[in-house]
Design an enzyme around this catalytic site. Structure first.
Site, short mmCIF file in Angstrom:
data_model
loop_
_atom_site.label_atom_id
_atom_site.label_comp_id
_atom_site.label_asym_id
_atom_site.label_seq_id
_atom_site.Cartn_x
_atom_site.Cartn_y
_atom_site.Cartn_z
N HIS A 166 102.38 85.43 0.41
CA HIS A 166 103.60 84.65 0.69
C HIS A 166 103.86 84.78 2.19
O HIS A 166 103.50 85.80 2.80
CB HIS A 166 104.74 85.30 -0.12
CG HIS A 166 106.04 84.57 -0.08
ND1 HIS A 166 106.90 84.66 0.98
CD2 HIS A 166 106.62 83.77 -0.98
CE1 HIS A 166 107.98 83.93 0.72
NE2 HIS A 166 107.84 83.37 -0.46
N ASP A 219 103.61 94.01 -1.28
CA ASP A 219 104.65 93.04 -1.62
C ASP A 219 104.68 92.96 -3.15
O ASP A 219 103.78 92.40 -3.77
CB ASP A 219 104.30 91.69 -0.99
CG ASP A 219 105.26 90.59 -1.42
OD1 ASP A 219 106.08 90.81 -2.32
OD2 ASP A 219 105.16 89.48 -0.84
N GLN A 257 106.64 89.80 -7.05
CA GLN A 257 106.32 89.13 -8.32
C GLN A 257 105.85 90.11 -9.38
O GLN A 257 105.37 89.68 -10.44
CB GLN A 257 105.23 88.06 -8.09
CG GLN A 257 105.65 86.92 -7.20
CD GLN A 257 106.79 86.07 -7.77
OE1 GLN A 257 107.14 86.18 -8.95
NE2 GLN A 257 107.38 85.24 -6.95
N LYS A 284 114.70 88.47 -8.17
CA LYS A 284 113.55 88.12 -9.02
C LYS A 284 113.45 89.10 -10.19
O LYS A 284 112.48 89.11 -10.94
CB LYS A 284 112.26 88.15 -8.20
CG LYS A 284 112.20 87.02 -7.17
CD LYS A 284 110.84 86.97 -6.51
CE LYS A 284 110.86 86.27 -5.18
NZ LYS A 284 110.94 84.82 -5.27
N CYS A 339 105.66 78.58 -0.24
CA CYS A 339 105.67 79.53 0.89
C CYS A 339 104.34 80.25 1.02
O CYS A 339 104.30 81.44 1.38
CB CYS A 339 106.81 80.54 0.79
SG CYS A 339 108.42 79.80 0.66
N1 PMP Z 1 106.79 87.70 -1.60
C1 PMP Z 1 106.52 87.05 -2.73
C2 PMP Z 1 105.23 87.33 -3.44
C3 PMP Z 1 107.43 86.13 -3.24
O1 PMP Z 1 107.15 85.47 -4.37
C4 PMP Z 1 108.64 85.91 -2.56
C5 PMP Z 1 109.67 84.91 -3.07
N2 PMP Z 1 109.13 83.71 -3.51
C6 PMP Z 1 108.88 86.63 -1.38
C7 PMP Z 1 107.93 87.51 -0.93
C8 PMP Z 1 110.16 86.46 -0.61
O2 PMP Z 1 111.23 86.93 -1.35
P1 PMP Z 1 112.73 86.70 -0.85
O3 PMP Z 1 112.86 85.23 -0.60
O4 PMP Z 1 113.55 87.17 -1.99
O5 PMP Z 1 112.91 87.50 0.38
#
Ligand code: PMP
Length: 420
Positions: free
Chosen positions: A130, A209, A212, A235, A377
């Site tokens: 991401h 990270d 998910q 999440k 993203c």
């Molecule tokens: N890393 C991953 C794997 C994600 O799926 C996301 C959110 N889609 C993020 C980072 C960013 O998370 P946040 O927008 O809550 O900061």
């Protein structure tokens, strides 16, 4: 195993009744099919109530006041630190830093590590990340004259371990990768990859990270042996604006704060400042107190269902959806994940014929089916696959096979409509 029908009752969004004359619901309702939990999960009533209770009954600031309301807020807040710590298998609550989300956590990790880096060092990430686990490292590398390496993926949508192995050397300072890809759904073997990295260069900082992963499977950061782990409250059935950065104590205690202000010092004057110990030295200013308290309730909620149960249940949905999508659309569907379910969490991204994913998502939306379309993203990933966009469906505990059937039925209509 639990029943999604019972679980749905815990989520007020499904019991909301939209106006009678509405053509499709814009505020939830019993017919809502929510297949976008990778973007954010829905919130159970208990979580909403916990935040409301704080706001209505004891909304004092924390770690400052000496009156009972403030003491109650502080106590509840710090209890969540303990809860998070136990939930993810940390060794101590002092390893839990509260942030505003995964993005904030990963940016904080990058800023905390900046002073340990020298020109010529290397930061490694992967092609499945991401932007939140890609851009902070890329920027850090750019500003400090470091090498930035992106490990490609295998055809199966997994990290190419051979290339990773050959890329790590004595100048590798940081390797950042996700526990679960937010597009491919790939479940990475975090412990094995971390071991491999540290066997080659034990001083490499490993950053995970876990955005998910946390609400979909049991995780144990101590077993992972990662140095930093980032995730978001929203999440995992909690509110937005709340996140966690786990940091190994032995590392946190060697790092200096990068954000300065109230709540993080023992003493300050013009000549000298004495900072609090970790994690408090990294938490300047007033946090999202109600959100963090509600995150504690979200953790209780997940625990009451059981992380193994959640994982098993979502696995059955993933297997079912993969099979049904393939059966129904054959060669017209291109699923970009590993597609063998033991390596795939409840995230499925695909293209269907030549229909633009935005058309698919907008049409599904007209039928109260929420999915995401675009690059999610993860631009580097889509570029590496030669794709501009995909449609993504993602599951959580409130989904059922019926949701998948409904989505597939509308996808069939879309296919017919766009082939005319
Ligand atoms: N890393 C991953 C794997 C994600 O799926 C996301 C959110 N889609 C993020 C980072 C960013 O998370 P946040 O927008 O809550 O900061």
């Amino acid at each position: 195993m639990f029943s999604p029908q019972t679980i749905k009752k815990d989520f007020p969004i499904f019991t909301y009744h939209p106006a009678r004359n509405a053509t499709h619901s814009v505020a939830g309702g019993p017919d809502l099919v929510y297949l976008d939990s990778a973007a954010t999960t829905l919130k159970p009533r208990v979580v909403i109530e916990a935040e409301k209770e704080y706001l209505e009954h004891y909304s004092a600031n924390i770690a400052r006041g000496l009156y009972p309301l403030a003491e109650k807020a502080t106590e509840k807040f710090e209890m969540v630190r303990e809860k998070v710590s136990t939930f993810i298998g940390a060794e101590s609550a002092k390893e839990i830093i509260f942030t505003s989300g995964t993005t904030d956590s990963l940016n904080l990790a990058a800023r905390l590590l900046a002073s340990r880096l020298e020109a010529g060092d290397t930061i490694i990430t992967t092609a499945m990340e991401h932007h939140s686990n890609f851009l902070p490292w890329k920027e850090l590398a750019k500003k400090n004259g470091l090498h930035f390496r992106v490990i490609p993926l295998t055809e199966k949508g997994t990290i190419d371990i051979e290339i990773l192995k050959n890329t790590i050397d004595e100048r590798t300072k940081i390797v950042a990768f996700s526990a679960v890809s937010n597009v491919l759904g790939t479940i990475n073997p975090v412990k094995e990859i971390t071991t491999l990295i540290k066997n080659i260069n034990p001083s490499t900082i490993v950053v995970i990270d876990a955005a998910q992963a946390v609400s979909h499977m049991p995780i144990d950061v101590s077993e992972w042996n990662a140095d930093f782990v980032a995730f978001s409250g929203h999440k995992m059935f909690g509110p937005t604006g709340v996140g966690i950065l786990y940091g190994k104590s032995s590392l946190l205690n060697t790092l200096s704060p990068v954000t300065f202000g109230g709540g993080m010092v023992i003493d300050a004057c013009a000549d000298e400042t004495v900072y609090k110990e970790a994690p408090y030295r990294f938490e300047a200013g007033t946090p999202n107190i109600g959100g963090i308290i509600a995150l504690g309730t979200a953790i209780d909620y997940m625990k009451s269902i059981g992380m193994e149960n959640i994982q098993k249940y979502e696995h059955t949905l993933t297997v079912y959806a993969l099979n049904r999508l393939r059966e129904t659309f054959g060669e017209n569907i291109h699923i970009i994940g590993p597609t063998y379910p033991e390596k795939q969490s409840g995230i499925i991204a695909f293209t269907l014929s030549t229909i633009h994913p935005h058309d698919i998502a907008a049409t599904l939306g007209e039928h109260d089916i929420c999915v995401r379309a675009g690059e999610h993203c993860a631009s580097p990933l889509h570029k590496s696959l030669g794709l501009h966009a995909t449609t993504r469906i993602s599951f959580s505990i409130y989904n059922s096979k019926k949701d998948i059937d409904k989505c597939i039925a509308i996808l069939e209509e879309i296919q017919t409509m766009f082939s005319k």
